[in-house]
Scaffold this motif. Structure first.
Motif, PDB file in Angstrom:
ATOM      1  N   SER A   1       0.828  -1.197   0.000  1.00  0.00           N
ATOM      2  CA  SER A   1       0.000   0.000   0.000  1.00  0.00           C
ATOM      3  C   SER A   1       0.869   1.255   0.000  1.00  0.00           C
ATOM      4  O   SER A   1       1.908   1.313   0.659  1.00  0.00           O
ATOM      5  CB  SER A   1      -0.898   0.013   1.239  1.00  0.00           C
ATOM      6  N   THR A   2       0.413   2.269  -0.724  1.00  0.00           N
ATOM      7  CA  THR A   2       1.087   3.561  -0.705  1.00  0.00           C
ATOM      8  C   THR A   2       0.264   4.591   0.067  1.00  0.00           C
ATOM      9  O   THR A   2       0.665   5.739   0.183  1.00  0.00           O
ATOM     10  CB  THR A   2       1.339   4.073  -2.142  1.00  0.00           C
ATOM     11  N   ALA A   3      -0.862   4.169   0.600  1.00  0.00           N
ATOM     12  CA  ALA A   3      -1.725   5.066   1.372  1.00  0.00           C
ATOM     13  C   ALA A   3      -1.120   5.298   2.757  1.00  0.00           C
ATOM     14  O   ALA A   3      -0.464   4.419   3.307  1.00  0.00           O
ATOM     15  CB  ALA A   3      -3.116   4.461   1.514  1.00  0.00           C
ATOM     16  N   PRO A   4      -1.327   6.483   3.313  1.00  0.00           N
ATOM     17  CA  PRO A   4      -0.862   6.717   4.685  1.00  0.00           C
ATOM     18  C   PRO A   4      -1.418   5.654   5.629  1.00  0.00           C
ATOM     19  O   PRO A   4      -2.590   5.272   5.524  1.00  0.00           O
ATOM     20  CB  PRO A   4      -1.419   8.102   5.027  1.00  0.00           C
ATOM     21  N   PHE A   5      -0.579   5.173   6.496  1.00  0.00           N
ATOM     22  CA  PHE A   5      -0.959   4.150   7.475  1.00  0.00           C
ATOM     23  C   PHE A   5      -1.446   2.861   6.812  1.00  0.00           C
ATOM     24  O   PHE A   5      -2.065   2.035   7.473  1.00  0.00           O
ATOM     25  CB  PHE A   5      -2.026   4.660   8.447  1.00  0.00           C
ATOM     26  N   CYS A   6      -1.202   2.702   5.526  1.00  0.00           N
ATOM     27  CA  CYS A   6      -1.695   1.540   4.760  1.00  0.00           C
ATOM     28  C   CYS A   6      -3.185   1.339   5.012  1.00  0.00           C
ATOM     29  O   CYS A   6      -3.697   0.230   4.999  1.00  0.00           O
ATOM     30  CB  CYS A   6      -0.919   0.269   5.118  1.00  0.00           C
ATOM     31  N   HIS A   7      -3.902   2.449   5.253  1.00  0.00           N
ATOM     32  CA  HIS A   7      -5.302   2.368   5.695  1.00  0.00           C
ATOM     33  C   HIS A   7      -6.226   1.695   4.698  1.00  0.00           C
ATOM     34  O   HIS A   7      -7.321   1.252   5.072  1.00  0.00           O
ATOM     35  CB  HIS A   7      -5.840   3.746   6.078  1.00  0.00           C
ATOM     36  N   ASP A   8      -5.801   1.592   3.451  1.00  0.00           N
ATOM     37  CA  ASP A   8      -6.655   0.940   2.469  1.00  0.00           C
ATOM     38  C   ASP A   8      -6.519  -0.580   2.492  1.00  0.00           C
ATOM     39  O   ASP A   8      -7.328  -1.287   1.894  1.00  0.00           O
ATOM     40  CB  ASP A   8      -6.366   1.466   1.061  1.00  0.00           C
ATOM     41  N   ARG A   9      -5.498  -1.089   3.229  1.00  0.00           N
ATOM     42  CA  ARG A   9      -5.270  -2.536   3.236  1.00  0.00           C
ATOM     43  C   ARG A   9      -5.039  -3.121   4.625  1.00  0.00           C
ATOM     44  O   ARG A   9      -4.914  -4.339   4.767  1.00  0.00           O
ATOM     45  CB  ARG A   9      -4.078  -2.875   2.346  1.00  0.00           C
ATOM     46  N   MET A  10      -4.926  -2.265   5.639  1.00  0.00           N
ATOM     47  CA  MET A  10      -4.692  -2.732   7.014  1.00  0.00           C
ATOM     48  C   MET A  10      -5.539  -1.920   7.973  1.00  0.00           C
ATOM     49  O   MET A  10      -5.843  -0.759   7.716  1.00  0.00           O
ATOM     50  CB  MET A  10      -3.225  -2.529   7.430  1.00  0.00           C
ATOM     51  N   THR A  11      -5.857  -2.531   9.093  1.00  0.00           N
ATOM     52  CA  THR A  11      -6.434  -1.756  10.191  1.00  0.00           C
ATOM     53  C   THR A  11      -5.284  -1.015  10.864  1.00  0.00           C
ATOM     54  O   THR A  11      -4.105  -1.367  10.680  1.00  0.00           O
ATOM     55  CB  THR A  11      -7.126  -2.678  11.213  1.00  0.00           C
ATOM     56  N   LEU A  12      -5.593  -0.009  11.643  1.00  0.00           N
ATOM     57  CA  LEU A  12      -4.536   0.760  12.294  1.00  0.00           C
ATOM     58  C   LEU A  12      -3.725  -0.122  13.242  1.00  0.00           C
ATOM     59  O   LEU A  12      -2.497  -0.008  13.299  1.00  0.00           O
ATOM     60  CB  LEU A  12      -5.100   1.968  13.038  1.00  0.00           C
ATOM     61  N   ASP A  13      -4.388  -1.000  13.965  1.00  0.00           N
ATOM     62  CA  ASP A  13      -3.637  -1.861  14.883  1.00  0.00           C
ATOM     63  C   ASP A  13      -2.684  -2.781  14.111  1.00  0.00           C
ATOM     64  O   ASP A  13      -1.564  -3.035  14.567  1.00  0.00           O
ATOM     65  CB  ASP A  13      -4.563  -2.655  15.813  1.00  0.00           C
ATOM     66  N   GLN A  14      -3.088  -3.258  12.934  1.00  0.00           N
ATOM     67  CA  GLN A  14      -2.168  -4.055  12.113  1.00  0.00           C
ATOM     68  C   GLN A  14      -0.978  -3.211  11.669  1.00  0.00           C
ATOM     69  O   GLN A  14       0.164  -3.660  11.721  1.00  0.00           O
ATOM     70  CB  GLN A  14      -2.878  -4.599  10.861  1.00  0.00           C
ATOM     71  N   TRP A  15      -1.247  -1.999  11.231  1.00  0.00           N
ATOM     72  CA  TRP A  15      -0.172  -1.110  10.782  1.00  0.00           C
ATOM     73  C   TRP A  15       0.801  -0.818  11.917  1.00  0.00           C
ATOM     74  O   TRP A  15       2.015  -0.835  11.727  1.00  0.00           O
ATOM     75  CB  TRP A  15      -0.766   0.183  10.216  1.00  0.00           C
ATOM     76  N   LEU A  16       0.269  -0.558  13.111  1.00  0.00           N
ATOM     77  CA  LEU A  16       1.150  -0.309  14.259  1.00  0.00           C
ATOM     78  C   LEU A  16       2.041  -1.519  14.522  1.00  0.00           C
ATOM     79  O   LEU A  16       3.249  -1.383  14.734  1.00  0.00           O
ATOM     80  CB  LEU A  16       0.328   0.027  15.504  1.00  0.00           C
TER      81      LEU A  16
END
Length: 115
Positions: A42-57
């Motif tokens: 993902s190139t979206a901030p926080f990968c928000h289009d492919r992950m939940t925030l907790d996954q990204w963290l």
């Protein structure tokens, strides 16, 4: 920034990252399995289009900052993860996320003061 001050900040940030992991685990938001490989593209901030925030963290933020600490690289000029937490978890009960978002504010403040 002086070398000793930077080491102190690395230690403090490392403790914050450990607390962040602990908070996510206590909430049951920590996973043994990473998201699929495409999520990391993902190139979206926080990968928000492919992950939940907790996954990204868990899978992006914590490992990335731990790598910076381990290599003693300069910290980024800005960090603003708390506002994303406030948006992402606005449907959660405040009792559930208050400590987590407060910790995210602490991380933002520590990192952003190096600008």
């Amino acid at each position: 920034m002086r070398r000793q001050a930077m080491k102190d900040d690395y230690q403090k940030l490392s403790r914050y990252l450990q607390r962040l992991e602990n908070e996510l685990q206590q909430l049951g938001w920590w996973s043994d399995l990473p998201p699929d490989g495409e999520a990391f593209e993902s190139t979206a901030p926080f990968c928000h289009d492919r992950m939940t925030l907790d996954q990204w963290l868990q899978w992006v933020f914590i490992p990335s900052f731990q790598a910076i600490i381990d290599a003693e690289k300069p910290l980024p000029e800005k960090c603003a993860i708390a506002p994303m937490g406030e948006i992402s978890w606005r449907e959660e009960s405040p009792e559930t996320v208050t400590a987590l978002i407060s910790l995210m504010h602490d991380i933002d403040s520590l990192v952003s003061r190096h600008e």
